[in-house]
Write a protein that holds these residues in place. Structure first.
Motif, PDB file in Angstrom:
ATOM      1  N   MET A   1       0.804  -1.209   0.000  1.00  0.00           N
ATOM      2  CA  MET A   1       0.000   0.000   0.000  1.00  0.00           C
ATOM      3  C   MET A   1       0.841   1.264   0.000  1.00  0.00           C
ATOM      4  SD  MET A   1      -1.166   0.353   3.881  1.00  0.00           S
ATOM      5  CE  MET A   1      -2.359   1.447   3.226  1.00  0.00           C
ATOM      6  N   MET A   2       2.131   1.120   0.316  1.00  0.00           N
ATOM      7  CA  MET A   2       3.096   2.190   0.091  1.00  0.00           C
ATOM      8  C   MET A   2       4.069   1.697  -0.967  1.00  0.00           C
ATOM      9  SD  MET A   2       4.252   3.808   3.752  1.00  0.00           S
ATOM     10  CE  MET A   2       5.686   4.552   2.991  1.00  0.00           C
ATOM     11  N   ARG A   3       4.213   2.439  -2.031  1.00  0.00           N
ATOM     12  CA  ARG A   3       5.104   2.044  -3.121  1.00  0.00           C
ATOM     13  C   ARG A   3       6.561   2.270  -2.730  1.00  0.00           C
ATOM     14  NH1 ARG A   3       4.850  -1.072  -7.269  1.00  0.00           N
ATOM     15  NH2 ARG A   3       3.364   0.030  -8.600  1.00  0.00           N
ATOM     16  N   LEU A   4       7.378   1.260  -2.947  1.00  0.00           N
ATOM     17  CA  LEU A   4       8.818   1.382  -2.777  1.00  0.00           C
ATOM     18  C   LEU A   4       9.464   1.373  -4.154  1.00  0.00           C
ATOM     19  CD1 LEU A   4       9.560  -1.083   0.179  1.00  0.00           C
ATOM     20  CD2 LEU A   4       9.286   1.405   0.278  1.00  0.00           C
ATOM     21  N   PHE A 111       3.905  -2.016   4.443  1.00  0.00           N
ATOM     22  CA  PHE A 111       2.734  -2.871   4.594  1.00  0.00           C
ATOM     23  C   PHE A 111       1.626  -2.184   5.393  1.00  0.00           C
ATOM     24  CE2 PHE A 111       6.069  -6.261   4.146  1.00  0.00           C
ATOM     25  CZ  PHE A 111       5.627  -6.745   2.929  1.00  0.00           C
ATOM     26  N   CYS A 112       1.998  -1.413   6.415  1.00  0.00           N
ATOM     27  CA  CYS A 112       0.993  -0.789   7.285  1.00  0.00           C
ATOM     28  C   CYS A 112       0.888   0.713   7.058  1.00  0.00           C
ATOM     29  CB  CYS A 112       1.299  -1.083   8.751  1.00  0.00           C
ATOM     30  SG  CYS A 112       2.905  -0.452   9.336  1.00  0.00           S
ATOM     31  N   GLY A 113       1.396   1.198   5.951  1.00  0.00           N
ATOM     32  CA  GLY A 113       1.262   2.610   5.653  1.00  0.00           C
ATOM     33  C   GLY A 113       2.093   3.508   6.537  1.00  0.00           C
ATOM     34  N   GLY A 114       3.239   3.000   6.992  1.00  0.00           N
ATOM     35  CA  GLY A 114       4.157   3.839   7.745  1.00  0.00           C
ATOM     36  C   GLY A 114       3.888   3.934   9.228  1.00  0.00           C
ATOM     37  N   ASN A 139      12.295  -9.316  -3.491  1.00  0.00           N
ATOM     38  CA  ASN A 139      11.594 -10.155  -2.523  1.00  0.00           C
ATOM     39  C   ASN A 139      11.935  -9.772  -1.086  1.00  0.00           C
ATOM     40  OD1 ASN A 139       9.796 -12.442  -2.037  1.00  0.00           O
ATOM     41  ND2 ASN A 139      11.603 -13.537  -1.292  1.00  0.00           N
ATOM     42  N   LEU A 140      12.844  -8.812  -0.922  1.00  0.00           N
ATOM     43  CA  LEU A 140      13.294  -8.391   0.402  1.00  0.00           C
ATOM     44  C   LEU A 140      12.669  -7.038   0.730  1.00  0.00           C
ATOM     45  CD1 LEU A 140      17.059  -9.386   0.053  1.00  0.00           C
ATOM     46  CD2 LEU A 140      15.239 -10.664   1.212  1.00  0.00           C
ATOM     47  N   ILE A 165      -0.422  -7.000  -0.951  1.00  0.00           N
ATOM     48  CA  ILE A 165       0.163  -6.096  -1.942  1.00  0.00           C
ATOM     49  C   ILE A 165       1.691  -6.134  -1.890  1.00  0.00           C
ATOM     50  CG2 ILE A 165       0.314  -3.686  -2.665  1.00  0.00           C
ATOM     51  CD1 ILE A 165      -2.541  -3.390  -1.417  1.00  0.00           C
ATOM     52  N   GLN A 166       2.313  -6.320  -3.048  1.00  0.00           N
ATOM     53  CA  GLN A 166       3.760  -6.356  -3.167  1.00  0.00           C
ATOM     54  C   GLN A 166       4.270  -4.920  -3.318  1.00  0.00           C
ATOM     55  OE1 GLN A 166       6.699  -6.066  -4.547  1.00  0.00           O
ATOM     56  NE2 GLN A 166       7.809  -7.952  -4.185  1.00  0.00           N
ATOM     57  N   PRO A 167       5.021  -4.402  -2.339  1.00  0.00           N
ATOM     58  CA  PRO A 167       5.356  -2.970  -2.338  1.00  0.00           C
ATOM     59  C   PRO A 167       6.198  -2.481  -3.504  1.00  0.00           C
ATOM     60  CG  PRO A 167       5.667  -3.931  -0.159  1.00  0.00           C
ATOM     61  CD  PRO A 167       5.455  -5.067  -1.107  1.00  0.00           C
ATOM     62  N   TYR A 168       7.054  -3.325  -4.056  1.00  0.00           N
ATOM     63  CA  TYR A 168       7.937  -2.877  -5.135  1.00  0.00           C
ATOM     64  C   TYR A 168       7.267  -2.881  -6.505  1.00  0.00           C
ATOM     65  CZ  TYR A 168      11.948  -3.588  -1.950  1.00  0.00           C
ATOM     66  OH  TYR A 168      12.837  -3.536  -0.913  1.00  0.00           O
TER      67      TYR A 168
END
Length: 286
Positions: A1-4, A111-114, A139-140, A165-168
């Protein structure tokens, strides 16, 4: 939910990791020999992440052997060793990769929006079941203690709508569209009110993605965690509202001066702050 930001290439990570394999020439040769097949596995992972299809990747079969051969002549324990002995330790050259990945989150767990602060990297697909991805940078994921994916090592999606959701690499809609909202309920007898956060994905989303958003929301307990953060900030906001009312400002002016700006200042569309201020705007507009 937060894009990296997507990290460095798998190939580069493998190359740097190999340089750190010292004192074990046989193991180093085995890792060098598996590089091409490992890169092919990495491409499958990247494609699955972008298409919401990681659930199609089969875990290693542990039913008959707890330490099966995974690729070429490398076993599950070999891949775990590659990560724990040659990737993570501070004296290894790949530790710089580890630190860069960890710092990329900027102290905010994706994952938890910071809400939580990442303290280590977790394997999105657990290395106990997908050891071939043990040093795959994508994957890390930097993760806080409450969101720890490695702590759920036996858990991975086996169907499309069970994927968090996969952040990357996941689809842009999860990061650009708002799908977490909140409503505010006044307290009784002068007690503070409370917030209720919920998922309401855009109507034009595919049904699978709607269920994935709800799965992510539930798995990381965001309803409670977001509500707690909102409650911690409610007192200050209500004090400001009370002060402005004493100066003769109407609810509409108050909304326009302090609440609307609170929505726009949220760090991303599904941040707890955005839902908080939206809920208060609705509350004071009724």
């Amino acid at each position: 939910m937060m894009r990296l930001t997507e990290p460095l290439s798998f190939e580069r990570a493998i190359e740097i990791c190999i340089t750190g394999i010292t004192g074990n020439a046989n193991f180093k040769r085995k890792v060098e020999g598996v590089k091409i097949n490992l890169l092919a596995e990495g491409e499958r992972y990247l494609e699955g992440s972008r298409n919401g299809a990681l659930y199609l990747l089969a875990p290693v079969d542990l039913s008959h052997n707890p330490n099966p051969i995974v690729l070429n002549d490398l076993t599950k324990s070999d891949f775990v060793k590659l990560y724990e002995t040659y990737f993570v330790p501070e004296e290894k050259p790949t530790r710089e990769i580890y630190e860069k990945l960890l710092n990329s989150a900027k102290e905010s767990c994706p994952f938890c929006g910071g809400i939580g602060t990442p303290r280590n990297l977790d394997h999105f697909l657990p290395k106990s079941h997908f050891p071939q991805f043990s040093i795959l940078p994508s994957n890390l994921v930097p993760s806080c203690r409450d969101c720890n994916m490695d702590g759920k090592a036996a858990v991975f999606a086996t169907q499309a709508d069970h994927q968090v959701i996969q952040p990357y690499l996941d689809q842009e809609r999860f990061f650009l569209d708002q799908w977490i909202f909140a409503q505010y309920k006044d307290g009784e007898m002068g007690e503070p009110g409370e917030f209720e956060y919920f998922v309401s994905a855009p109507a034009d989303w595919p049904e699978t993605d709607k269920r994935r958003a709800k799965k992510h929301f539930d798995d990381f307990n965001l309803a409670r965690r977001y509500a707690v953060k909102a409650a911690q900030n409610l007192g200050t906001i209500m004090s400001q509202v009370k002060s402005l009312k004493l100066h003769g400002l109407t609810d509409q002016v108050i909304c326009d001066t302090i609440l609307v700006s609170g929505v726009s200042e949220a760090q991303f569309p599904n941040h707890w702050q955005r839902g908080l201020y939206q809920a208060l705007i609705l509350h004071f507009s009724e």
